[in-house]
Design a protein around this motif. Structure first.
Motif, mmCIF file in Angstrom:
data_model
loop_
_atom_site.group_PDB
_atom_site.id
_atom_site.type_symbol
_atom_site.label_atom_id
_atom_site.label_comp_id
_atom_site.label_asym_id
_atom_site.label_seq_id
_atom_site.Cartn_x
_atom_site.Cartn_y
_atom_site.Cartn_z
ATOM 1 N N ALA A 261 -0.326 9.597 4.718
ATOM 2 C CA ALA A 261 -0.794 9.287 5.569
ATOM 3 C C ALA A 261 -2.120 8.653 5.417
ATOM 4 N N ASP A 262 -2.495 8.488 4.367
ATOM 5 C CA ASP A 262 -3.090 7.238 3.414
ATOM 6 C C ASP A 262 -2.579 5.595 3.606
ATOM 7 N N ALA A 263 -1.511 5.426 3.119
ATOM 8 C CA ALA A 263 -0.875 4.687 3.098
ATOM 9 C C ALA A 263 0.010 3.547 4.582
ATOM 10 N N ALA A 264 -0.459 5.018 5.687
ATOM 11 C CA ALA A 264 0.034 3.951 6.798
ATOM 12 C C ALA A 264 -1.587 3.647 7.030
ATOM 13 N N ALA B 161 0.473 -1.137 -0.161
ATOM 14 C CA ALA B 161 0.178 0.262 -0.313
ATOM 15 C C ALA B 161 0.967 1.314 -0.173
ATOM 16 N N PHE B 162 1.739 1.090 0.677
ATOM 17 C CA PHE B 162 2.754 2.083 1.044
ATOM 18 C C PHE B 162 3.634 2.396 -0.328
ATOM 19 N N SER B 163 3.663 1.882 -1.183
ATOM 20 C CA SER B 163 4.526 1.441 -2.464
ATOM 21 C C SER B 163 3.756 2.473 -3.634
ATOM 22 N N ALA B 164 2.535 1.528 -3.416
ATOM 23 C CA ALA B 164 1.936 1.981 -4.235
ATOM 24 C C ALA B 164 0.852 3.798 -4.225
ATOM 25 N N ALA B 165 0.839 3.783 -3.534
ATOM 26 C CA ALA B 165 0.384 5.068 -3.017
ATOM 27 C C ALA B 165 1.239 6.206 -3.677
ATOM 28 N N ASP C 147 -3.523 2.354 5.437
ATOM 29 C CA ASP C 147 -3.550 1.353 4.557
ATOM 30 C C ASP C 147 -2.339 0.272 5.114
ATOM 31 N N ALA C 148 -1.851 0.432 5.549
ATOM 32 C CA ALA C 148 -0.709 -0.371 5.886
ATOM 33 C C ALA C 148 -1.178 -0.433 7.235
ATOM 34 N N GLY C 149 -1.662 -0.426 7.727
ATOM 35 C CA GLY C 149 -2.780 -1.150 9.900
ATOM 36 C C GLY C 149 -2.572 -0.061 10.795
ATOM 37 N N ARG C 150 -1.409 0.934 10.381
ATOM 38 C CA ARG C 150 -1.408 1.658 11.299
ATOM 39 C C ARG C 150 -1.921 2.224 12.208
ATOM 40 N N ASP C 151 -2.036 2.671 13.474
ATOM 41 C CA ASP C 151 -3.360 3.137 14.578
ATOM 42 C C ASP C 151 -2.742 4.014 14.993
ATOM 43 N N ALA C 152 -1.475 5.113 14.823
ATOM 44 C CA ALA C 152 -0.898 6.055 14.948
ATOM 45 C C ALA C 152 0.153 6.285 13.962
ATOM 46 N N ILE C 153 -0.050 8.094 13.903
ATOM 47 C CA ILE C 153 1.259 8.334 13.328
ATOM 48 C C ILE C 153 2.342 9.476 13.937
ATOM 49 N N GLY D 165 -0.028 18.522 4.744
ATOM 50 C CA GLY D 165 -0.904 17.452 4.296
ATOM 51 C C GLY D 165 -0.719 16.220 4.980
ATOM 52 N N VAL D 166 0.136 15.476 5.840
ATOM 53 C CA VAL D 166 -0.115 14.557 6.449
ATOM 54 C C VAL D 166 -1.375 14.760 7.474
ATOM 55 N N LEU D 167 -1.343 15.759 8.099
ATOM 56 C CA LEU D 167 -2.322 15.733 8.773
ATOM 57 C C LEU D 167 -3.621 15.839 8.705
ATOM 58 N N LEU D 168 -3.821 16.132 7.711
ATOM 59 C CA LEU D 168 -5.002 16.718 6.534
ATOM 60 C C LEU D 168 -4.749 15.310 6.292
ATOM 61 N N GLY D 169 -4.555 14.269 5.762
ATOM 62 C CA GLY D 169 -4.213 13.144 5.237
ATOM 63 C C GLY D 169 -5.259 12.222 6.840
#
Length: 602
Positions: free
Chosen positions: A402-405, A244-248, A407-413, A495-499
């Motif tokens: 943020a989308d990639a995180a 997901a990270f690579s594709a995004a 999609d990878a199942g991360r629950d916090a950034i 952008g990370v915060l928005l996503g």
């Protein structure tokens, strides 16, 4: 005035709809807010007082409170007297109508009071947000007093809706705009900057639009590194396989739609989700009944309430899959004076390999690291640091991170930055958006050996001064700030915060980049700050002041000064412990006994 160009907003919603939290998010960009409380009485009602206290806990310390319950005409006077640079939040009209209908004020021309309030809203020069219960969808009360109140409040809502520039309806924490007008008579065009008689030198070139590929690594945990069955050194990373990270992020940023978040463009005034307005306060309240010795978990209640609100549960789970998003970029000119580019590059390379301080802390915390080289920015004292196209591309790429995180199942950034001149740029952004004094906010320049380079600090101060002077007559919307001062790294962080807000992922901020990004993101979507937590205060006045403006209360104040990302990673394990402990502990037996007695009495 912010980029959404409104002066007055009426926020409608039912009981526990989240209307107050949404209204507070609309004024998050104001350096200070005058909170106008209209409620009167309730001193002998514990449940009512608890609601008031919950509202008070959400307000930043920079806000002041004024009560008008005893004299409802005071609200009209406040709106009439308010200055153009003031921000007022009125919560709510239900209390104001109750005070107007008070039998002690009768006989009285109540309709004239409503008309005067609407006229004051229409003519005010301040920025005003008014909260009011929506009664049009409820049943008709069975008592004459109830019908009189509902009728009066309905008429008042109609009058205020006609007077305000915008009207929003909040249902189940989700806001829908019913009215959004351009108050043309209030929006004055900015004067064009004077053209000097001499020919000015051409502005420096801006960097071209680039879409760098990020590096994703999973640092080895100490346990894994020391295992006799693994032929891997402790500081040797494992490259994570994350499709997901690579594709995004493998294609051109400008051509990728924001599919996962359901949006196609990033524009001011976006309606993003808000955390639960009830779960957080309820989780904090639950701590008072938990089977804990002493007075409880102290400052950790802030993290517990945040986790509960963002997970919409009174028993939140600890974050088990965290991604550190490290944004790197360099800034030219005076902002980078005193920085060692070779040492910075060494630290970036270590992070990309899963080593160094960040790699070790991430491994111990079980977090992976996404490193993005966002590109360079020109000197802010000479002209715009980047171009509009680069800003747009960087915002979208941050959103996709943020989308990639998610999609990878991360629950916090965990958002952090690393680069030459970053602290000076964050200081300039704080000064441009809040009016803070740069000299008081800019950190001193520390060089290896524990020595401070005050000459370099003075050059950085001069660069900030010249940049702010250069943009003194320029627009200061979110994209303007990113173009004139911020650069690609700050745009990606924004952008990370928005996503993250769009995907309902909490963000742990650490250091100047995250705070500066929060200040910019609030003018694109003010809901973003409600998804942010400051785990550790650190030692920088810049971070503390910016956090206060955003309404963020640091969870801990340990005095750590390890650099961006490292502070939050160091305290992450203890935050997890506190959240897990608070959720797992049962109710204290004494509280159960009291409840049993109460049930027997009933």
């Amino acid at each position: 005035m912010s980029e959404d160009r409104w002066n007055t907003v009426l926020v409608l919603g039912g009981i526990r709809s989240g209307k107050s939290a949404f209204a507070e998010s609309l004024v998050a960009d104001a350096p200070s807010v005058r909170y106008v409380a209209t409620a009167v009485g309730g001193e002998d009602d514990p449940e009512w007082l608890a609601r008031i206290e919950a509202h008070q806990r959400r307000r930043p310390q920079s806000w002041s409170t004024e009560e008008t319950g005893a004299d409802p005409t005071r609200l009209t006077a406040l709106l009439t007297e308010a200055k153009p640079d003031e921000t007022l939040l009125v919560d709510d009209l239900g209390g104001w109508v109750a005070a107007v209908l008070d039998p002690a004020r009768q006989p009285n021309d109540d309709e004239a009071d409503v008309a005067a309030l609407a006229e004051a809203v229409r003519g005010t020069e301040a920025r005003v947000v008014i909260v009011s219960p929506e009664v049009g969808l409820s049943l008709v009360p069975v008592t004459p007093v109830g019908r009189a109140f509902v009728d009066a409040l309905g008429v008042t809502n109609q009058a205020l809706a006609g007077a305000c520039d915008a009207v929003a309806l909040v249902v189940a924490g989700q806001a829908t705009w019913l009215k959004r007008e351009e108050p043309a008579e209030r929006v004055k065009p900015r004067p064009a900057p004077a053209v000097p008689s001499t020919v000015a030198p051409p502005p420096p070139p801006v960097p071209a639009v680039v879409t760098p590929a990020p590096t994703l690594v999973a640092p080895a945990s100490p346990a894994t590194a020391q295992s006799p069955h693994i032929e891997q050194e402790a500081d040797e990373p494992t490259v994570a396989s994350d499709p997901a990270f690579s594709a995004a992020l493998s294609g051109a940023t400008t051509a990728l739609p924001l599919v996962s978040s359901g949006l196609t463009e990033i524009v001011p005034g976006m309606d993003l989700p808000l955390p639960s307005s009830e779960a957080g306060p309820d989780a904090r309240e639950r701590l008072t009944t938990a089977d804990l010795p002493g007075t409880g978990l102290g400052a950790f209640a802030e993290a517990i309430e945040f986790a509960a609100a963002t997970q919409d549960t009174v028993t939140p789970r600890p974050w088990t899959s965290v991604r550190l998003v490290l944004i790197t970029g360099s800034h030219a000119g005076g902002a980078a004076t005193g920085a060692d580019p070779f040492d910075i590059e060494r630290r970036i390379a270590e992070a990309e390999q899963g080593g160094g301080l960040l790699g070790r802390l991430a491994g111990e915390a079980g977090a992976d690291i996404a490193v993005l080289r966002a590109g360079d920015a020109t000197a802010m004292e000479d002209g715009p640091v980047t171009g509009d196209d680069t800003v747009s591309a960087a915002l979208r790429q941050g959103w996709q991170l943020a989308d990639a995180a998610a999609d990878a199942g991360r629950d916090a950034i965990l958002l952090a930055g690393l680069g030459a001149g970053l602290e000076a740029v964050a200081t300039a952004v704080l000064a441009a958006t809040t009016g803070a004094e740069p000299v008081a906010m800019l950190p001193r320049v520390l060089v290896p050996g524990g020595r401070y380079d005050d000459h370099a600090w003075m050059i950085r101060c001069a660069a900030i001064r010249d940049a702010l002077h250069r943009i003194r007559q320029e627009p200061r919307g979110a994209t303007d700030i990113l173009r004139e001062l911020g650069g690609p790294d700050l745009a990606v962080a924004t952008g990370v915060l928005l996503g993250a807000a769009a995907r309902r992922i909490p963000v742990l901020l650490d250091g100047p980049l995250g705070i500066a990004a929060g200040l910019v993101a609030r003018d694109l979507a003010s809901q973003t700050r409600h998804w942010c937590l400051l785990p550790e205060a650190g030692t920088l006045a810049l971070v503390r002041q910016g956090a206060d403006v955003l309404g963020l209360t640091p969870v801990l104040n340990t005095g750590l000064d390890l650099g961006e990302g490292a502070n939050a990673l160091a305290v992450l394990p203890v935050l997890r412990t506190a959240i897990g402990l608070a959720s797992a502990l049962p109710v204290h037996p004494a509280m159960l006994a009291e409840q049993s007695v109460a049930d027997d009495v009933d």
